[in-house]
Write a protein that holds these residues in place. Structure first.
Motif, PDB file in Angstrom:
ATOM      1  N   TYR A 302      23.779  56.808  -3.037  1.00 56.97           N
ATOM      2  CA  TYR A 302      24.569  57.823  -3.722  1.00 56.97           C
ATOM      3  C   TYR A 302      23.925  58.239  -5.039  1.00 56.97           C
ATOM      4  CZ  TYR A 302      26.418  53.774  -6.267  1.00 56.97           C
ATOM      5  OH  TYR A 302      26.549  52.629  -7.009  1.00 56.97           O
ATOM      6  N   PHE A 303      22.863  57.542  -5.465  1.00 57.48           N
ATOM      7  CA  PHE A 303      22.153  57.940  -6.684  1.00 57.48           C
ATOM      8  C   PHE A 303      21.073  58.974  -6.384  1.00 57.48           C
ATOM      9  CE2 PHE A 303      23.453  53.641  -8.257  1.00 57.48           C
ATOM     10  CZ  PHE A 303      24.230  54.108  -9.286  1.00 57.48           C
ATOM     11  N   CYS A 304      20.456  58.887  -5.188  1.00 59.16           N
ATOM     12  CA  CYS A 304      19.306  59.731  -4.879  1.00 59.16           C
ATOM     13  C   CYS A 304      19.719  61.190  -4.738  1.00 59.16           C
ATOM     14  CB  CYS A 304      18.632  59.250  -3.591  1.00 59.16           C
ATOM     15  SG  CYS A 304      17.066  60.064  -3.263  1.00 59.16           S
ATOM     16  N   ASN A 305      19.074  62.074  -5.448  1.00 59.31           N
ATOM     17  CA  ASN A 305      19.402  63.493  -5.456  1.00 59.31           C
ATOM     18  C   ASN A 305      18.605  64.211  -4.380  1.00 59.31           C
ATOM     19  OD1 ASN A 305      19.814  66.188  -6.024  1.00 59.31           O
ATOM     20  ND2 ASN A 305      19.812  65.885  -8.239  1.00 59.31           N
ATOM     21  N   ALA A 306      19.305  64.759  -3.376  1.00 60.42           N
ATOM     22  CA  ALA A 306      18.627  65.456  -2.283  1.00 60.42           C
ATOM     23  C   ALA A 306      17.893  66.707  -2.786  1.00 60.42           C
ATOM     24  CB  ALA A 306      19.631  65.833  -1.197  1.00 60.42           C
ATOM     25  N   LYS A 307      18.429  67.326  -3.836  1.00 54.84           N
ATOM     26  CA  LYS A 307      17.772  68.517  -4.367  1.00 54.84           C
ATOM     27  C   LYS A 307      16.425  68.165  -4.998  1.00 54.84           C
ATOM     28  CE  LYS A 307      22.168  70.822  -5.393  1.00 54.84           C
ATOM     29  NZ  LYS A 307      23.021  71.400  -6.458  1.00 54.84           N
ATOM     30  N   LYS A 308      16.324  66.947  -5.518  1.00 60.67           N
ATOM     31  CA  LYS A 308      15.092  66.523  -6.179  1.00 60.67           C
ATOM     32  C   LYS A 308      14.080  65.963  -5.202  1.00 60.67           C
ATOM     33  CE  LYS A 308      13.522  63.502  -9.962  1.00 60.67           C
ATOM     34  NZ  LYS A 308      13.971  62.564 -11.033  1.00 60.67           N
ATOM     35  N   TYR A 309      14.558  65.148  -4.237  1.00 54.23           N
ATOM     36  CA  TYR A 309      13.642  64.446  -3.343  1.00 54.23           C
ATOM     37  C   TYR A 309      13.649  64.974  -1.912  1.00 54.23           C
ATOM     38  CZ  TYR A 309      13.467  61.052  -7.122  1.00 54.23           C
ATOM     39  OH  TYR A 309      13.303  60.445  -8.336  1.00 54.23           O
ATOM     40  N   GLY A 310      14.549  65.903  -1.612  1.00 56.44           N
ATOM     41  CA  GLY A 310      14.662  66.337  -0.230  1.00 56.44           C
ATOM     42  C   GLY A 310      15.322  65.238   0.591  1.00 56.44           C
ATOM     43  N   TYR A 311      14.950  65.163   1.857  1.00 60.37           N
ATOM     44  CA  TYR A 311      15.529  64.149   2.748  1.00 60.37           C
ATOM     45  C   TYR A 311      14.408  63.234   3.220  1.00 60.37           C
ATOM     46  CZ  TYR A 311      19.495  67.323   2.634  1.00 60.37           C
ATOM     47  OH  TYR A 311      20.537  68.110   2.211  1.00 60.37           O
ATOM     48  N   ASP A 312      13.736  62.587   2.265  1.00 62.13           N
ATOM     49  CA  ASP A 312      12.551  61.802   2.620  1.00 62.13           C
ATOM     50  C   ASP A 312      12.883  60.401   3.114  1.00 62.13           C
ATOM     51  OD1 ASP A 312      13.390  60.863   0.182  1.00 62.13           O
ATOM     52  OD2 ASP A 312      11.405  60.825  -0.730  1.00 62.13           O
ATOM     53  N   ASP A 313      14.077  59.873   2.800  1.00 62.88           N
ATOM     54  CA  ASP A 313      14.410  58.532   3.273  1.00 62.88           C
ATOM     55  C   ASP A 313      15.242  58.626   4.553  1.00 62.88           C
ATOM     56  OD1 ASP A 313      14.429  55.785   3.331  1.00 62.88           O
ATOM     57  OD2 ASP A 313      16.225  55.610   2.097  1.00 62.88           O
ATOM     58  N   MET A 314      14.659  59.253   5.559  1.00 63.05           N
ATOM     59  CA  MET A 314      15.282  59.392   6.864  1.00 63.05           C
ATOM     60  C   MET A 314      14.214  59.133   7.913  1.00 63.05           C
ATOM     61  SD  MET A 314      17.426  62.869   6.100  1.00 63.05           S
ATOM     62  CE  MET A 314      18.295  62.871   7.649  1.00 63.05           C
ATOM     63  N   GLY A 315      14.566  58.421   8.959  1.00 66.21           N
ATOM     64  CA  GLY A 315      13.557  58.144   9.972  1.00 66.21           C
ATOM     65  C   GLY A 315      14.117  57.363  11.140  1.00 66.21           C
ATOM     66  N   VAL A 316      13.197  56.906  11.992  1.00 70.69           N
ATOM     67  CA  VAL A 316      13.547  56.094  13.151  1.00 70.69           C
ATOM     68  C   VAL A 316      12.774  54.787  13.057  1.00 70.69           C
ATOM     69  CG1 VAL A 316      13.714  55.999  15.666  1.00 70.69           C
ATOM     70  CG2 VAL A 316      13.724  58.211  14.512  1.00 70.69           C
ATOM     71  N   TYR A 317      13.510  53.696  13.046  1.00 64.81           N
ATOM     72  CA  TYR A 317      12.906  52.364  13.000  1.00 64.81           C
ATOM     73  C   TYR A 317      12.885  51.805  14.418  1.00 64.81           C
ATOM     74  CZ  TYR A 317      12.311  47.385  11.905  1.00 64.81           C
ATOM     75  OH  TYR A 317      11.868  46.081  11.852  1.00 64.81           O
ATOM     76  N   LYS A 318      11.705  51.378  14.884  1.00 67.58           N
ATOM     77  CA  LYS A 318      11.560  50.838  16.229  1.00 67.58           C
ATOM     78  C   LYS A 318      11.597  49.312  16.174  1.00 67.58           C
ATOM     79  CE  LYS A 318       8.691  54.755  17.649  1.00 67.58           C
ATOM     80  NZ  LYS A 318       7.373  55.187  18.194  1.00 67.58           N
ATOM     81  N   GLU A 320      10.883  47.207  18.379  1.00 67.17           N
ATOM     82  CA  GLU A 320       9.788  46.551  19.097  1.00 67.17           C
ATOM     83  C   GLU A 320       8.648  46.160  18.178  1.00 67.17           C
ATOM     84  OE1 GLU A 320       6.841  47.366  22.949  1.00 67.17           O
ATOM     85  OE2 GLU A 320       8.081  48.977  22.132  1.00 67.17           O
ATOM     86  N   ASP A 321       8.255  47.062  17.285  1.00 69.24           N
ATOM     87  CA  ASP A 321       7.091  46.778  16.437  1.00 69.24           C
ATOM     88  C   ASP A 321       7.355  46.961  14.944  1.00 69.24           C
ATOM     89  OD1 ASP A 321       7.254  49.534  16.252  1.00 69.24           O
ATOM     90  OD2 ASP A 321       5.389  49.926  17.321  1.00 69.24           O
ATOM     91  N   GLY A 322       8.566  47.339  14.564  1.00 68.37           N
ATOM     92  CA  GLY A 322       8.894  47.499  13.162  1.00 68.37           C
ATOM     93  C   GLY A 322       8.329  48.751  12.519  1.00 68.37           C
ATOM     94  N   SER A 323       7.830  49.672  13.322  1.00 64.31           N
ATOM     95  CA  SER A 323       7.265  50.906  12.758  1.00 64.31           C
ATOM     96  C   SER A 323       8.373  51.917  12.477  1.00 64.31           C
ATOM     97  CB  SER A 323       6.247  51.517  13.722  1.00 64.31           C
ATOM     98  OG  SER A 323       6.866  51.894  14.945  1.00 64.31           O
ATOM     99  N   ILE A 324       8.085  52.843  11.573  1.00 62.37           N
ATOM    100  CA  ILE A 324       9.038  53.885  11.190  1.00 62.37           C
ATOM    101  C   ILE A 324       8.349  55.240  11.306  1.00 62.37           C
ATOM    102  CG2 ILE A 324      10.398  54.868   9.308  1.00 62.37           C
ATOM    103  CD1 ILE A 324      10.821  52.079   8.231  1.00 62.37           C
ATOM    104  N   GLU A 325       9.033  56.192  11.918  1.00 62.65           N
ATOM    105  CA  GLU A 325       8.518  57.548  11.983  1.00 62.65           C
ATOM    106  C   GLU A 325       9.640  58.526  11.652  1.00 62.65           C
ATOM    107  OE1 GLU A 325       8.630  59.167  16.432  1.00 62.65           O
ATOM    108  OE2 GLU A 325       7.337  57.410  16.255  1.00 62.65           O
ATOM    109  N   PRO A 326       9.302  59.704  11.140  1.00 59.69           N
ATOM    110  CA  PRO A 326      10.349  60.673  10.760  1.00 59.69           C
ATOM    111  C   PRO A 326      11.003  61.300  11.984  1.00 59.69           C
ATOM    112  CG  PRO A 326       8.180  61.638  10.473  1.00 59.69           C
ATOM    113  CD  PRO A 326       7.949  60.190  10.823  1.00 59.69           C
ATOM    114  N   PHE A 327      12.264  61.695  11.847  1.00 58.89           N
ATOM    115  CA  PHE A 327      12.917  62.439  12.917  1.00 58.89           C
ATOM    116  C   PHE A 327      13.489  63.762  12.412  1.00 58.89           C
ATOM    117  CE2 PHE A 327      16.613  60.226  11.157  1.00 58.89           C
ATOM    118  CZ  PHE A 327      17.590  61.215  11.175  1.00 58.89           C
ATOM    119  N   TYR A 328      13.484  63.960  11.095  1.00 56.07           N
ATOM    120  CA  TYR A 328      13.996  65.205  10.527  1.00 56.07           C
ATOM    121  C   TYR A 328      12.810  66.077  10.154  1.00 56.07           C
ATOM    122  CZ  TYR A 328      16.550  68.428   7.501  1.00 56.07           C
ATOM    123  OH  TYR A 328      17.094  69.549   6.935  1.00 56.07           O
ATOM    124  N   PRO A 329      12.488  67.108  10.954  1.00 60.86           N
ATOM    125  CA  PRO A 329      11.315  67.943  10.697  1.00 60.86           C
ATOM    126  C   PRO A 329      11.445  68.702   9.391  1.00 60.86           C
ATOM    127  CG  PRO A 329      12.660  68.896  12.425  1.00 60.86           C
ATOM    128  CD  PRO A 329      13.239  67.546  12.131  1.00 60.86           C
TER     129      PRO A 329
END
Length: 341
Positions: A302-318, A320-329
């Motif tokens: 609730y502190f992070c400002n979307a206007k300042k940082y966009g939506y960068d802390d969004m993704g898909v965590y797998k 199986e291997d602990g990898s993360i990739e974005p899902f919001y283009p």
């Protein structure tokens, strides 16, 4: 012929458009943005969603539930302000002090965005009137609830802050502190009871905790962030752990750190959706492009400002291997939706 509606993945609720004031959404199944003109949400801050309803805090700190598709609105009582009897007419005079004792004025927008951390419904208000709304207050991390027919919120008095809440098998549950699971009694004598030690002590420094309804089971999910070296209000998710909770274990002691959970490396072909919303589970094979055994997550700081940082802390965590990739283009076109006319 009756038109069939294919099942869709959860929609993302984005910040409203600054120019038009319309509420923006992202349809994950179609990979498209939508805009709805929802007057009920003009100037409001959306805390989260439950049963398709949005819990919103208005510009005057009024609270209400809104169904973004039908336009239905349910007004809630005035919110408790950090456990103090302060109304909107006095908030402009409220002053807090920073770590050096210097006064720092609170503004309406900051209070609006931080007053409530999460909201959960016990049932869909469009289908019944016998529902309860439970909220997590940010100021002192206490629980409060409203039952249909009440005129005020009931604030529970308990030790330890609340990390998450869920309505599961006809009962509210809450995580108290880092690793205690409690039953929330919203009856005539409201209280927290039946504390169970979840274990997982080595993850005590991880930032976010979620309770997830997984069929007949309750899951306990942990999320780790790293902070931006240049801004402590900006964080990025790096890891997750998923545990199955055994509610039948009578364990209230943390002495031996033997909790009532067991780690899951596989969630049986499902996908979890985590964030400010009530956590959602779907079978990945029912949706084109949905990744199985994965955790889709959105920013819930609730502190992070979307206007300042966009939506960068969004993704898909797998898992199986602990990898993360974005899902919001980052660049997809806007599509004006005419559903509401």
């Amino acid at each position: 012929m009756e038109k069939r509606h294919l099942p869709q993945l959860p929609w993302l609720v984005l910040a409203d458009d600054e120019t038009s004031g319309k509420q923006r959404f992202f349809n994950m199944s179609e990979n498209k943005h939508y805009q709805f003109d929802i007057p009920e949400l003009h100037g409001a801050y959306i805390v989260g969603s439950s049963f398709g309803w949005l819990f919103a805090v208005g510009p005057k700190l009024d609270a209400y539930l809104v169904n973004p598709f039908s336009g239905a609105k349910f007004t809630l009582p005035a919110l408790p302000f950090y456990g103090e009897d302060l109304g909107p007419e006095t908030l402009t005079d409220v002053v807090e002090r920073d770590e050096y004792g210097r006064p720092r004025n609170l503004c309406f927008e900051r209070i609006q965005h931080t007053l409530v951390r999460k909201a959960v419904l016990s049932a869909d208000p469009s289908k019944c009137t016998n529902f309860t709304v439970s909220i997590m207050l940010n100021g002192d991390y206490r629980l409060a609830f409203f039952k249909f027919g009440d005129t005020t919120w009931t604030v529970l008095d308990h030790e330890g802050g609340v990390s998450d809440i869920i309505f599961f098998k006809g009962q509210f549950y809450a995580i108290i502190g880092c690793h205690n699971l409690a039953t929330v009694d919203v009856g005539p004598l409201p209280k927290l009871s039946g504390h169970k030690w979840l274990g997982c002590r080595k993850y005590s420094t991880w930032d976010n905790r979620y309770l997830v309804s997984f069929g007949m089971h309750l899951l306990f999910v942990l999320r780790e962030h790293v902070l931006d070296k240049n801004d402590n209000y900006h964080c990025i998710t790096t890891d997750f752990r998923v545990f199955k909770v055994d509610l039948g274990v009578d364990n209230t002691s943390s002495v031996k750190d033997i909790g009532c959970t067991s780690e899951m490396k596989d969630i049986e072909g499902h996908a979890l959706f985590l964030g400010k919303n009530c956590s959602i589970v779907v079978r990945a094979s029912d949706f084109n492009g949905c990744m199985a055994n994965s955790l889709y997550f959105s920013s819930d700081s609730y502190f992070c400002n979307a206007k300042k940082y966009g939506y960068d802390d969004m993704g898909v965590y797998k898992l199986e291997d602990g990898s993360i990739e974005p899902f919001y283009p980052p660049e997809i076109y806007m599509l004006e939706n005419q559903v509401r006319g």
